[in-house]
Design an enzyme around this catalytic site. Structure first.
Site, mmCIF file in Angstrom:
data_model
loop_
_atom_site.group_PDB
_atom_site.id
_atom_site.type_symbol
_atom_site.label_atom_id
_atom_site.label_comp_id
_atom_site.label_asym_id
_atom_site.label_seq_id
_atom_site.Cartn_x
_atom_site.Cartn_y
_atom_site.Cartn_z
ATOM 1 N N ASN A 122 0.830 -1.211 0.000
ATOM 2 C CA ASN A 122 0.000 0.000 0.000
ATOM 3 C C ASN A 122 0.861 1.255 0.000
ATOM 4 O OD1 ASN A 122 -2.524 -1.478 0.225
ATOM 5 N ND2 ASN A 122 -1.909 -1.900 2.335
ATOM 6 N N LYS A 230 0.922 -11.691 -2.643
ATOM 7 C CA LYS A 230 1.610 -10.807 -3.593
ATOM 8 C C LYS A 230 3.039 -10.544 -3.153
ATOM 9 C CE LYS A 230 2.678 -6.274 -4.702
ATOM 10 N NZ LYS A 230 3.278 -5.199 -3.903
ATOM 11 N N ASP A 249 -0.896 -7.744 -8.160
ATOM 12 C CA ASP A 249 -1.367 -6.647 -7.331
ATOM 13 C C ASP A 249 -2.552 -5.989 -8.039
ATOM 14 O OD1 ASP A 249 -0.178 -5.338 -9.447
ATOM 15 O OD2 ASP A 249 0.839 -3.854 -8.202
#
Length: 291
Positions: A122, A230, A249
């Protein structure tokens, strides 16, 4: 200094491909790049030799290049053969390969890659680079960089380049020692992983990962705090060099939904789909930057 003419190599494209975070240009013109990997550092210059070949200069000696950087940049793999294998009817993939010409899947240090992709969650590339560089400056040892024969780069000063810190160095600093690095909630992931990788048991665990198959390495990584599918696939691809690993992703989900609604043809590209994934990922990033 050591020079070599290579195909399928572009240091700027590699730098921007999302797989590595410690390569940077030393000037706005981007004539010289600094690559730092573990406790190794080298300056790199490149210029086109022909349409598909690049003359690349490394500031290290030939012996150092042979011992480390040749393998690090995966220069013994035939990427041209991989590009030729792509289905010419696959418009998206052929476009991605043209856009990402020069990408190679680097053979990065395992501990460094685990930390790098824990930080990547993120996050964006600019912040990832900033956080990792701050971590290295705080806990990494100072390392020297050979200059090119025409003189040192003015942007490099003594002590300005730092190795990636060891697990023990991060652990010694404590969880509070990760404050101010822009890590946010990821600081707990970093500290727990330092605990996992420190000492003899940690070295044995890293060694086990190095020796494991893709499936076994993936299973081991997924047991660890903060690591999802991921991130585990990124570690397998960029550190363990399982080039069949295919990280997915948000960007890749969008690609697969838009261009491969019936599924990506993994059987056609068995054994190296992860290399193609990197072309696809970079192409998507490039489209976002220019849109």
């Amino acid at each position: 200094m050591y020079e070599r003419i290579v195909t399928d190599f572009d240091i700027r494209t590699i730098m921007d491909s999302g797989q590595v975070f410690r390569i940077r240009p030393l000037s706005a013109a981007g004539e010289t790049f600094l690559a730092v990997a573990g406790n190794h550092a080298v300056l790199i210059r490149q210029k086109p030799e022909s349409e598909d070949r690049m003359r690349v200069a490394f500031s290290c000696q030939e012996e150092d290049f042979a011992d480390f950087w040749n393998s690090y940049f995966d220069l013994d793999r035939d990427y041209e053969a991989i590009r030729r294998s792509v289905d010419p009817a696959d418009v998206f993939l052929t476009s991605a390969i043209r856009c990402g010409y020069g990408i190679r899947i680097l053979r990065q240090d395992l501990w460094e890659t685990i930390i790098s992709f824990l930080v990547s969650q993120n996050n964006n590339i600019t912040r990832i680079r900033r956080s990792l560089e701050a971590l290295c400056e705080r806990y990494g040892e100072k390392i020297s960089v050979n200059a090119f024969p025409d003189g040192p780069d003015d942007s490099l000063t003594d002590g300005s380049v730092h190795a990636f810190p060891s697990p023990e160095a991060v652990l010694e600093g404590g969880l509070d020692g990760l404050d101010g690095l822009g890590l946010g909630y990821r600081d707990k992931y970093i500290f727990r992983m330092a605990q996992r990788c420190a000492g003899q048991e940690g070295r044995e665990w890293l060694d086990l990962l190095q020796k494991s198959s893709y499936e076994d390495a993936l299973a081991l990584l997924l047991k660890e705090y903060g690591i999802g599918k991921k991130v585990a696939d990124c570690i397998c691809l960029f550190a363990l060099h399982h080039v069949d690993a295919f990280p997915v992703d948000t960007h890749m989900k969008q690609i697969l939904a838009a261009f491969y609604p019936e599924g990506f043809p993994f059987s056609r590209y068995e054994g190296y789909a992860g290399i193609l994934q990197q072309y696809m990922f970079y192409y998507k990033l490039t489209q976002r930057r220019t849109s």
